[in-house]
Design a protein around this motif. Sequence first.
Motif, PDB file in Angstrom:
ATOM      1  N   ALA A  41      47.154  30.821  17.614  1.00 31.75           N
ATOM      2  CA  ALA A  41      47.607  29.651  18.376  1.00 31.75           C
ATOM      3  C   ALA A  41      48.454  30.044  19.582  1.00 31.75           C
ATOM      4  O   ALA A  41      48.518  29.309  20.555  1.00 31.75           O
ATOM      5  N   ASN A  42      49.093  31.207  19.518  1.00 28.82           N
ATOM      6  CA  ASN A  42      50.008  31.616  20.588  1.00 28.82           C
ATOM      7  C   ASN A  42      49.631  33.020  21.066  1.00 28.82           C
ATOM      8  O   ASN A  42      50.289  33.997  20.702  1.00 28.82           O
ATOM      9  N   VAL A  44      49.905  34.661  23.854  1.00 30.79           N
ATOM     10  CA  VAL A  44      50.894  35.438  24.616  1.00 30.79           C
ATOM     11  C   VAL A  44      51.856  36.133  23.656  1.00 30.79           C
ATOM     12  O   VAL A  44      52.174  37.318  23.795  1.00 30.79           O
ATOM     13  N   GLU A  45      52.287  35.397  22.639  1.00 24.56           N
ATOM     14  CA  GLU A  45      53.178  35.985  21.638  1.00 24.56           C
ATOM     15  C   GLU A  45      52.478  37.122  20.895  1.00 24.56           C
ATOM     16  O   GLU A  45      53.062  38.180  20.651  1.00 24.56           O
ATOM     17  N   LEU A 102      53.049  37.017  31.696  1.00 17.69           N
ATOM     18  CA  LEU A 102      52.505  35.945  30.860  1.00 17.69           C
ATOM     19  C   LEU A 102      53.607  35.091  30.234  1.00 17.69           C
ATOM     20  O   LEU A 102      53.410  33.908  29.972  1.00 17.69           O
ATOM     21  N   ASP A 103      54.764  35.720  29.962  1.00 19.56           N
ATOM     22  CA  ASP A 103      55.815  34.945  29.315  1.00 19.56           C
ATOM     23  C   ASP A 103      56.717  34.260  30.343  1.00 19.56           C
ATOM     24  O   ASP A 103      57.031  33.083  30.208  1.00 19.56           O
ATOM     25  N   GLN A 104      57.138  34.993  31.366  1.00 15.82           N
ATOM     26  CA  GLN A 104      58.115  34.427  32.315  1.00 15.82           C
ATOM     27  C   GLN A 104      57.506  34.034  33.661  1.00 15.82           C
ATOM     28  O   GLN A 104      58.202  33.433  34.489  1.00 15.82           O
ATOM     29  N   PHE A 105      56.253  34.417  33.916  1.00  7.39           N
ATOM     30  CA  PHE A 105      55.619  34.114  35.205  1.00  7.39           C
ATOM     31  C   PHE A 105      56.497  34.539  36.382  1.00  7.39           C
ATOM     32  O   PHE A 105      56.671  33.810  37.357  1.00  7.39           O
ATOM     33  N   VAL A 173      64.201  40.100  15.462  1.00 10.74           N
ATOM     34  CA  VAL A 173      63.756  39.280  14.335  1.00 10.74           C
ATOM     35  C   VAL A 173      64.864  38.331  13.896  1.00 10.74           C
ATOM     36  O   VAL A 173      66.042  38.650  13.962  1.00 10.74           O
TER      37      VAL A 173
END
Lengths: 225, 262
Positions: A41-42, A44-45, A102-105, A173
């Motif tokens: 589902a995610n 990028v993660e 991908l995360d912060q653009f 974590v």
Amino acid sequence: MAILRHPTSFQIAVIKAALFLLCLLPAVQLALGAYRDTLGANPVEAITHASGEWTLRFLLITLTVTPLRRATGLHWLLRLRRMLGLFAFAYGVAHLFTYLWLDQFFDWMAIALDILKRPFITVGFAALVLMLPLALTSNAFSIRRLGGRRWQSLHRSVYGIAILGVVHYWWLVKADVLAPAVYALLLAALLGVRAWWREQERRRQLAAALPARVPRGKVIPLVPK
Amino acid sequence: TALSPPAPSPLSTTEEKTSYKSVTTYNNFYEFGTDKADPAENAGKMALRPWTLRVEGLANKPRTFDIDELLRLVPLEERIYRLRCVEAWSMVIPWVGFPLAALLKQVEPQGSAKYVEFVSHYDPKIMTRRPVLEWPYAEGLRMDEALHPLTILAVGLYGEVLPNQNGAPLRLVVPWKYGFKSAKSIVAIRLVDKQPATAWNRAAPDEYGFYSNVNPEVSHPRWSQATERRIGEFRKRPTLMFNGYADQVARLYQGMDLQRNF
């Protein structure tokens, strides 16, 4: 078995090529997963986590070469180490770019705040920056230019980098530290064996330097005038 | 299993719903593992019948409800809510459920009841035995939060019975708070006079406060909360105060310092 003991240059080249392809596999798998949309589902993660874990794994694999070589006597293993280290760097760079892009653009303000305010990002970022000089000097020219001794002490910073990498994972974590604890244990073993060798070497040198029988009685100190 | 068609609600959002697949395969349910895919894989071991819910504490008529009785107690509604996880991702989920207030009314809370505590199911035979958090999972709300019309007990999603990994057979949904406030697989609801201890607050008090209202201005030590990634979308979007429910809930926190009461 003779191949394993004393491979020819050609055989080493073949082994290296095979290992190169093997090291690329995780990246190929991720790229295929992204293309086929099977990363969950995610995505990028998933890419962030996978590239980060492979960076750590390659760091540990690189640090395993020397102990493995000493344990087995297969000295040619050393000739694979540079490539393994560079793969650690490559996965690290992929990890960083996943975050930046991908995360912060490329939101540089948010990125700067992350690096300053979030300890796990601070140490992770530091680890990657510290890998850069090692990657840049991973060639025969740099060894010649720096001289073996200086080159080696520079590259020993990989021990600290690996520690930062594990700390980065540990602090990331939320609650379950089992996975980072496994990395920490493996790293402790790899660094511990080096500390032990060092201690053995120190003792050996001391024993060799000291006369077999230490004279008893009064020692007259020799003070230079 | 399909539920009898639930009534639509004016409290639902019209935003595009997150796919059923994502809603049911990307879960935080640490009792079944800490990877997002773990609950979908492991929660099937949880038996949902018989299941009872104790509603106890400072109430005139405390009692234990059988889950099937509970399903008939109040008419079911569909509530399409945004869900914002503290990990900076979000979803839009069509829950099926009923207001928590309707259940609490049944037991007649006493005036001294100021808070509501929620206790989740814990069975070491099928769930993790590692002390990742203090089990059983516990959560809590202030009484006015619990009685707010947006606060529901969900028994389904996408018109079907709640899948185990989403907190079957009965879970809390508080859409203006981070997802972990919405306890899953609840076995007890307690009316208490003091602020109850909560699982994440116990684990890391400086990271997870009792209120845990979605707030883009209060940054978490691990994640900036200013933006979020809506699952299924590529670019991040700005996070809204109270997850976009400020009009309905901001008054609950009037005069409170939300930086301190995070």
